[in-house]
Design an enzyme around this catalytic site. Structure first.
Site, PDB file in Angstrom:
ATOM      1  N   GLU A  13       0.992  -0.772  -0.403  1.00  0.00           N
ATOM      2  CA  GLU A  13       0.226  -0.343   0.013  1.00  0.00           C
ATOM      3  C   GLU A  13       0.426   1.307   0.064  1.00  0.00           C
ATOM      4  O   GLU A  13       2.039   1.461   0.760  1.00  0.00           O
ATOM      5  CB  GLU A  13      -0.947  -0.056   1.293  1.00  0.00           C
ATOM      6  N   CYS A  62      -5.981   4.791   6.005  1.00  0.00           N
ATOM      7  CA  CYS A  62      -5.697   3.260   5.156  1.00  0.00           C
ATOM      8  C   CYS A  62      -6.897   2.162   4.637  1.00  0.00           C
ATOM      9  O   CYS A  62      -7.398   2.189   5.587  1.00  0.00           O
ATOM     10  CB  CYS A  62      -4.595   2.545   5.737  1.00  0.00           C
ATOM     11  N   CYS A  65      -6.034  -1.430   5.362  1.00  0.00           N
ATOM     12  CA  CYS A  65      -5.599  -2.037   6.996  1.00  0.00           C
ATOM     13  C   CYS A  65      -7.203  -1.338   7.804  1.00  0.00           C
ATOM     14  O   CYS A  65      -7.424  -0.847   8.745  1.00  0.00           O
ATOM     15  CB  CYS A  65      -5.061  -0.984   8.019  1.00  0.00           C
ATOM     16  N   HIS A  69      -8.101   1.908  12.113  1.00  0.00           N
ATOM     17  CA  HIS A  69      -7.482   3.527  12.088  1.00  0.00           C
ATOM     18  C   HIS A  69      -8.856   3.450  13.127  1.00  0.00           C
ATOM     19  O   HIS A  69      -9.021   4.651  13.933  1.00  0.00           O
ATOM     20  CB  HIS A  69      -7.203   4.643  11.029  1.00  0.00           C
ATOM     21  N   ARG A 490      -0.307  -4.900  11.054  1.00  0.00           N
ATOM     22  CA  ARG A 490       1.602  -4.664  10.162  1.00  0.00           C
ATOM     23  C   ARG A 490       2.183  -4.052  11.704  1.00  0.00           C
ATOM     24  O   ARG A 490       3.499  -3.971  11.615  1.00  0.00           O
ATOM     25  CB  ARG A 490       0.844  -3.215   9.079  1.00  0.00           C
ATOM     26  N   SER A 513       4.014   0.999  10.025  1.00  0.00           N
ATOM     27  CA  SER A 513       4.867   1.405   9.257  1.00  0.00           C
ATOM     28  C   SER A 513       5.396   2.373   9.248  1.00  0.00           C
ATOM     29  O   SER A 513       7.026   2.633   8.550  1.00  0.00           O
ATOM     30  CB  SER A 513       4.185   1.379   7.520  1.00  0.00           C
ATOM     31  N   CYS A 557       2.984  -0.216   4.587  1.00  0.00           N
ATOM     32  CA  CYS A 557       1.790   0.520   3.893  1.00  0.00           C
ATOM     33  C   CYS A 557       2.061   1.338   4.449  1.00  0.00           C
ATOM     34  O   CYS A 557       1.844   2.134   5.560  1.00  0.00           O
ATOM     35  CB  CYS A 557       0.350  -0.328   5.246  1.00  0.00           C
ATOM     36  N   CYS A 560      -0.777   5.053   5.786  1.00  0.00           N
ATOM     37  CA  CYS A 560      -0.977   4.804   6.954  1.00  0.00           C
ATOM     38  C   CYS A 560       0.558   5.863   7.730  1.00  0.00           C
ATOM     39  O   CYS A 560       0.076   6.368   8.965  1.00  0.00           O
ATOM     40  CB  CYS A 560      -0.895   4.177   7.694  1.00  0.00           C
TER      41      CYS A 560
END
Lengths: 578, 479
Positions: A13, A62, A65, A69, A490, A513, A557, A560
């Site tokens: 991503e 994101c 994901c 969030h 992640r 990330s 990602c 993010c």
């Protein structure tokens, strides 16, 4: 010396660029640099808004994901307001995040990571009968007949012969780093396509509870879906049965396809058990209440920090302690009012965009200065030292292993013994990818517990999904602050919120990330990606597959990871095309 | 470098059953509101056309639109890429990376100049070229290069269509939507955060079959998917009509499927097909699962009011201004006496403003609702009738001697020109059996032009008599 640049890193991503300095004599990377190259500004956009609305904004950090969030955001608001949610809401959220893990990890393995290990072109020369024998020796997955693999191969052949190769065009096919026999390649490519079909079915769990996937709905104070076994318009017996079926689909695929494929593929790549080692420091926030309720003592994954690969000691972590978690911008395109070398705890977090990189189009970043839209989060240990840490599946599996979690111990030991690898092999690209599979198995096995708890609650007459007591902002204190944390697929994820007069005064997300993909800090310490690439030998510099393998093992990602903030009134440039 | 294998070859080789394929074509035709006579044409096009080259570029995005595309059931992404399109570039899925990926992109453009379809996810940042780059190049420049030589552009998601979340206040990166940057190139918007995946699939099939995009509205959205509000076909709609509203999440009303209007639902203002096509193979949609519509397919939805604040006080009985006794004209043009009376008005639907008024001056950018009720005279109750809605329109600053232009609303809420001389041409807005009190929800959303409007509504009986309000709802729309 050669500068290797991989931009875009695909099959992730977001916008990630890797630059690596390679010593030509031994084809070894001497230093690597990780750069996020896109910024949007969501934390700034959140300021001044209604905290109850924040999850929807945060969720759009994101779309891969997609639940994490949203969930971290409602947890942040609830932590700030000391807002308790009903047990059913907790269980439904657990099921949603569990489903996200299983969906996300399987898709990562097949659709984002597999093509680093699986040669699609080689699959064309496989013998379908031998492929069937291989598949049946590994698993009881029913789609394993010679006819099935012959069909898959034919489909692939027609596609390749068309010359319109689409997404499979110009992979590093035939690179000597591909080690699988044609039959294993054909099996894996077939499962790539099966996983595409499977993921559509399992995403329905989010639609049942949250109305849609991607981006299902959340709610501060509970969950939006109502429970009534006898209503057509609520979570009823039929819906719950559907959830149970989906959990079955998830577990079958993990047990019969994902787990055996991981082991089978890993057995051809054992040398990757000593490459891509990285920092050796690991951090978890902890998550997954085994009883279903929000009690950290029951978390499947405990919170803590592991330093220097020493599993005998784990350090506690406090997300509210200003001296423990700090973000640096020394090498990021941001300014801090207190100066660029100062770290800031997220409650005090700032983000003022200040792009100082080369003017596009550029060939190379100025890595001695600022070179990323990611910040560098660091954990400050009890010794006062600043540690770069890795988060994610490997951190979690190690933490469970260190704490003696029985299933984690059994799965890790069994995998290592099957592969005939020492425990040190966990600290590697292979270890990271295998840990992701093992934790998927553990979470898939936990799903029925949460489901059964939900059913038991409902049977006992509890259908409450929302706590209204603190919904009205007039019931809130004038100022409140809180942190919503979780283990996202992640890695450890936390959102920090400051609420003043019913509105968001500050909002900061420090995401997995950012921990892993961030640039160097004020002391010049590399981030996790950068450290993992250092010392890597690149067999064919024009086809740097080794970089992809290690970077993908983290499952980047980047949307993010990027922070965002005030722009000082730059003139908007007007352009027209066509 | 590309052989000219057609979709037909793939169908053979894939051993896809003919029946399955025809069913797919039929579904697509119905989703696009195409007549059944078009199905053979779709079948023919998909069987004979070479796979359509598609380049999917991601700019200021979250990848939620790509994820949505991966959830497509009709057709699935694997069916699509094996049979209907050649997805030559998609950053999240493609095997190649770095320089090789860039080469693939450049080659695809050169090989298919003017033939490839460009799909874009995400907005573009204009404030600084360094805010969004790939391979060291500003994405605005990348977009310009690829837009110029595309056959057509599909703006996927609310960010690409309308700016979306990066564009939300205070728009820290100077984000803009694609339509801001494109002139004189076919472009279609597929808003939604994310959009319903079958909309993307259907547009691609339409493009393969007819070489053009399906019919679009003024916001460049395909009418067949965005022609109605979520509210119109909502599963909780009957409860709205009955005045039954959930008061809080999870209360008895919420459990019984009552309307979520008071909990902030924006379904009445949001044009999308969530209530009909639904999500994840028709598993559910947000309102069905208990949460109000966020309005995510509409421009500026992030700034258009809070998600949990009710649009208007629907809890209060809505009081519509009295519009007087009706005009009734029979099929030969004679005025008849009638006891039917009318009430109606226009309200601004932004937060806090709930008053329906018979006369209103407003800006073009405002969201409005125009509602009416008809107290039907006893003799007409129970009769089959066409509800009708029409308006006399005059542009701003039009000369006084210019006669007004007449427009009507048809059953799909399209605004059509109408020659007032001929009542027979008055296309029905809805068909109904008349109740004693007949509700007519005429219009929800924004106006499309400045000028003055006099709005009339009413019903036409099967024998031809038309009954409308005598006193119009008068609206002045300014910039």
């Amino acid at each position: 010396m050669t500068r290797l640049v991989v931009d875009p890193i695909t099959r992730i991503e977001g916008h990630l660029r890797i630059e690596a300095q390679m010593d030509d004599a031994n084809k070894t990377i001497t230093a690597a640099y990780s750069s996020g190259t896109m910024v949007r500004g969501i934390e700034v956009i959140l300021r001044g808004r209604d905290p109850r609305d924040a999850w929807a904004f945060a969720q759009r950090i994101c779309g891969v994901c997609t639940v994490v969030h949203g969930l971290a955001s409602v947890r942040a608001v609830e932590d700030a307001l000391k807002y308790k949610i009903p047990p059913n809401a907790q269980l439904i959220r657990n099921l949603m995040i569990g489903a996200q893990y299983i969906h996300d990890h399987v898709m990562h393995f097949y659709h984002l990571h597999a093509l680093d290990w699986v040669d699609v072109v080689s699959a064309l020369s496989a013998d379908p009968k031998a492929t069937s024998e291989l598949a049946q020796s590994l698993s009881s997955y029913p789609k394993s007949s010679p006819g099935y693999f012959a069909d898959m191969q034919k489909k692939l052949k027609t596609f390749v012969e068309s010359g319109q190769l689409g997404i499979f065009a110009q992979g590093y096919w035939g690179h000597p780093a591909y080690k699988l026999p044609p039959e294993a390649n054909l099996m894996a490519v077939s499962h790539y396509l099966e996983a595409l079909t499977w993921q559509r079915e399992v995403a329905k769990l989010h639609a049942i509870f949250g109305g849609k996937n991607p981006h299902p709905n959340f709610l501060v104070g509970g969950v939006p879906c109502a429970i009534d076994l006898n209503s057509d318009s609520a979570l009823n017996a039929k819906r719950l049965a559907q959830v149970q079926d989906i959990i079955g689909l998830m577990r079958d695929f993990v047990d019969q396809v994902y787990l055996p494929d991981t082991l089978a593929i890993a057995s051809f790549y054992k040398e990757w058990g000593s490459q891509g080692e990285g920092l050796g420091n690991f951090l978890t926030y902890g998550d997954f209440p085994t009883t279903g309720l929000d009690d950290p003592t029951t978390f499947l994954v405990p919170a803590g920090v592991i330093l220097n690969r020493d599993l005998s000691v784990t350090y506690p972590i406090d997300l509210n302690a200003p001296e423990q978690i700090q973000e640096y911008v020394t090498h990021s395109w941001y300014d801090y009012s207190s100066g660029k070398d100062q770290g800031l705890h997220p409650y005090q977090g700032e983000t003022q965009l200040n792009y100082t990189g080369p003017t596009p189009p550029y060939k190379q970043l100025e890595v001695e200065k600022e070179y990323s839209w990611l910040k560098s989060p660091r954990w400050i240990g009890p010794d006062g030292k600043m540690y770069a840490v890795e988060v994610g599946p490997l951190a979690r599996v190690l933490m469970m292993y260190a704490k003696g979690q029985p299933q984690a111990k059994e799965l890790v030991d069994s995998m290592l013994s099957k592969l005939n690898l020492p425990i040190s092999a966990l600290y590697s690209t292979l270890g990271r990818t295998a840990a992701r599979t093992l934790e998927t198995k553990m979470i898939a096995d936990l799903m029925p517990t949460w489901y059964d708890n939900l059913i038991a609650n409902i049977k006992a007459g509890d259908t409450i999904t929302f706590n209204e007591t603190l919904w009205d902002p007039s019931s809130w204190p004038q100022r409140a602050q809180g942190v919503g944390y979780m283990e996202a697929p992640r890695g450890g994820l936390a959102h920090w919120i400051v609420i003043e007069n019913g509105k968001i005064a500050n909002y900061q997300a420090v995401v997995p990330s950012t921990w892993n993909a961030g640039p160097r800090d004020a002391q010049g310490q590399a981030g996790a990606y950068e450290a993992a690439l250092q010392g890597q030998v690149i067999e064919k510099p024009e086809q740097p597959i080794e970089i992809l393998r290690t970077i993908h093992s983290f499952d980047p990602c980047i949307a993010c990871a990027v922070h965002l903030t005030d722009v000082k009134g730059e003139e908007v440039l007007k352009v027209k095309v066509c | 470098m590309y052989t000219n294998l057609t979709t037909d070859n793939y169908l053979w080789n894939k051993r896809i059953s003919r029946r399955h394929f025809i069913k797919f074509c039929t579904t697509i035709a119905s989703l696009l509101a195409l007549p059944p006579t078009m199905i053979p044409r779709i079948v023919h096009a998909l069987e004979t056309a070479p796979r359509l080259p598609v380049l999917w570029l991601s700019f200021q995005n979250c990848t939620g639109c790509s994820e949505s595309f991966l959830r497509a059931h009709t057709s699935s992404v694997e069916e699509l890429i094996f049979n209907q399109i050649s997805l030559d570039y998609h950053h999240n899925l493609q095997a190649a990376a770095g320089e090789t990926a860039e080469q693939i992109l450049a080659t695809a453009r050169e090989t298919h100049l003017g033939e490839y379809v460009l799909i874009v996810e995400g907005s573009l940042s204009l404030a600084h070229p360094g805010y969004s780059t790939t391979a060291g190049e500003s994405e605005v420049e990348i977009f310009q290069r690829f837009a110029q030589d595309a056959k057509a552009i599909i703006a996927v998601g609310t960010c690409a269509s309308f700016g979306g979340i990066p564009y939300a206040l205070p728009n820290p990166t100077g984000a803009v939507s694609l339509p801001e940057l494109v002139a004189n190139k076919p472009l279609i918007n597929v808003p939604g955060c994310p959009p319903i995946p079958v909309v993307i699939t259907s547009i691609l099939v339409h493009l393969i079959t007819f070489g053009v995009f399906p019919e679009m509205d003024t916001l460049k959205r395909p009418v067949s998917f965005y022609g109605e509000t979520v509210h119109k076909k909502c599963s909780r709609r009957q409860f709205f009509n009955d005045g039954l509203f959930a008061e809080t999440f999870g209360d008895n009303g919420a459990k019984q499927g009552w309307c979520l209007f008071k909990l902030g639902c924006k379904g009445t203002l949001t044009h999308n097909a969530c209530a009909t096509i639904k999500w994840n193979e028709s598993t559910s949609f947000p309102i069905e699962s208990g949460h109000g519509c966020l309005g995510c397919a509409e421009p500026n939805f992030w700034d258009n009011g809070r998600f949990y604040r009710a649009l208007t006080a629907a809890t209060e009985p809505v009081i519509l201004p009295y519009l007087g006794k009706a005009n009734a004209i029979n099929s030969t043009g004679q005025f008849l006496a009638t006891a039917t009376t009318f009430a109606g008005g226009i309200a601004l639907t932004n937060e806090g403003e709930t008053q329906f008024q018979p006369n209103l001056t407003l800006r073009l950018s405002r969201m409005v609702a125009i509602h009416g009720t008809i107290k039907v005279e006893p003799a007409h109750i129970g009769q089959a009738a066409d509800l009708v809605v029409f308006a006399a329109y005059r542009p701003l600053f039009a000369p006084a001697n210019l006669s007004p232009l007449y427009f009507l609303l048809d059953a799909k809420d399209n605004i059509l020109p109408w020659n007032r001389e001929n009542m027979i041409d008055l296309v029905p807005f809805r068909q109904t059996t008349l109740n004693a009190e007949q509700e007519v929800l005429m219009y929800e959303g924004q106006f499309i032009a400045t000028g003055s409007l006099e709005v009339y509504f009413g019903y036409r009986l099967s024998e031809g008599t038309v009954v409308t309000n005598s006193k119009a709802i008068k609206i002045m729309i300014t910039e």
